[in-house]
Write an enzyme that holds these catalytic residues in place. Structure first.
Site, PDB file in Angstrom:
ATOM      1  CG  HIS A 220      -1.335   3.575  -2.286  1.00  0.00           C
ATOM      2  ND1 HIS A 220      -2.683   3.126  -2.792  1.00  0.00           N
ATOM      3  CD2 HIS A 220      -1.830   4.317  -1.119  1.00  0.00           C
ATOM      4  CE1 HIS A 220      -3.576   3.642  -1.726  1.00  0.00           C
ATOM      5  NE2 HIS A 220      -3.004   4.532  -1.045  1.00  0.00           N
ATOM      6  CD  GLU A 221       1.278   4.482   1.351  1.00  0.00           C
ATOM      7  OE1 GLU A 221       0.793   5.475   1.769  1.00  0.00           O
ATOM      8  OE2 GLU A 221       0.615   3.489   1.356  1.00  0.00           O
TER       9      GLU A 221
ATOM     10  CB  CYS B 134      -6.712   4.305   0.339  1.00  0.00           C
ATOM     11  SG  CYS B 134      -5.767   5.263   1.416  1.00  0.00           S
TER      12      CYS B 134
END
Ligand SMILES: CSCC[C@H](NC=O)C(=O)O
Length: 136
Positions: free
Chosen positions: A126-127, A85
């Site tokens: 993920h977001e 990330c």
């Protein structure tokens, strides 16, 4: 406008609040910032630029698309993978789902429901984790 990447763990671990049509400038800034970081980033959440709103942008081939107030309403086929990330310096092993259905509002605030599979589904998960204050 390209914005600075937020690395503050305290800010990033907050749950983001609902986005409204007034947040369109954040969408623009998020798209600009994703584009500026394209070499090392395929998706971003608004809190990564210091805006605690439920907005994400995801890169799918040449296309970057925003999702406002996204919710995963169906998920199937779990698998384990390793992710990094932009807001972190380490990578972590995590569980993702290969097939998801997402309900969200597009930039014109029209409600959408769409199925995603594979890598783009992974980016969206993920977001959305970011919006819930979850860092891999
Ligand atoms: C494969 S999901 C990884 C998504 C990550 N984006 C940060 O929020 C990135 O590296 O672009």
């Amino acid at each position: 406008m390209i914005r600075e990447i937020n690395h503050d763990p305290k800010f990033l671990s907050q749950k983001a609040v609902l986005a409204t049509p007034k947040d369109d400038q954040i969408v623009t800034d998020l798209l600009d910032t994703l584009q500026a970081n394209q070499a090392r980033c395929v998706g971003m959440a608004a809190n990564m630029i210091g805006e605690n709103k439920q907005i994400i942008v995801c890169q799918m081939g040449p296309l970057a698309f925003p999702m406002l107030n996204p919710k995963i309403i169906k998920k199937a086929r779990p698998y384990t993978t390793t992710e990094g990330c932009l807001s972190l310096t380490t990578t972590t092993e995590t569980t993702r789902y290969d097939l998801i259905t997402v309900q969200y509002f597009d930039r014109t605030f029209t409600k959408q429901k769409q199925e995603f599979q594979g890598f783009i589904a992974q980016i969206i998960q993920h977001e959305i984790d970011h919006l819930n204050g979850i860092l891999i």
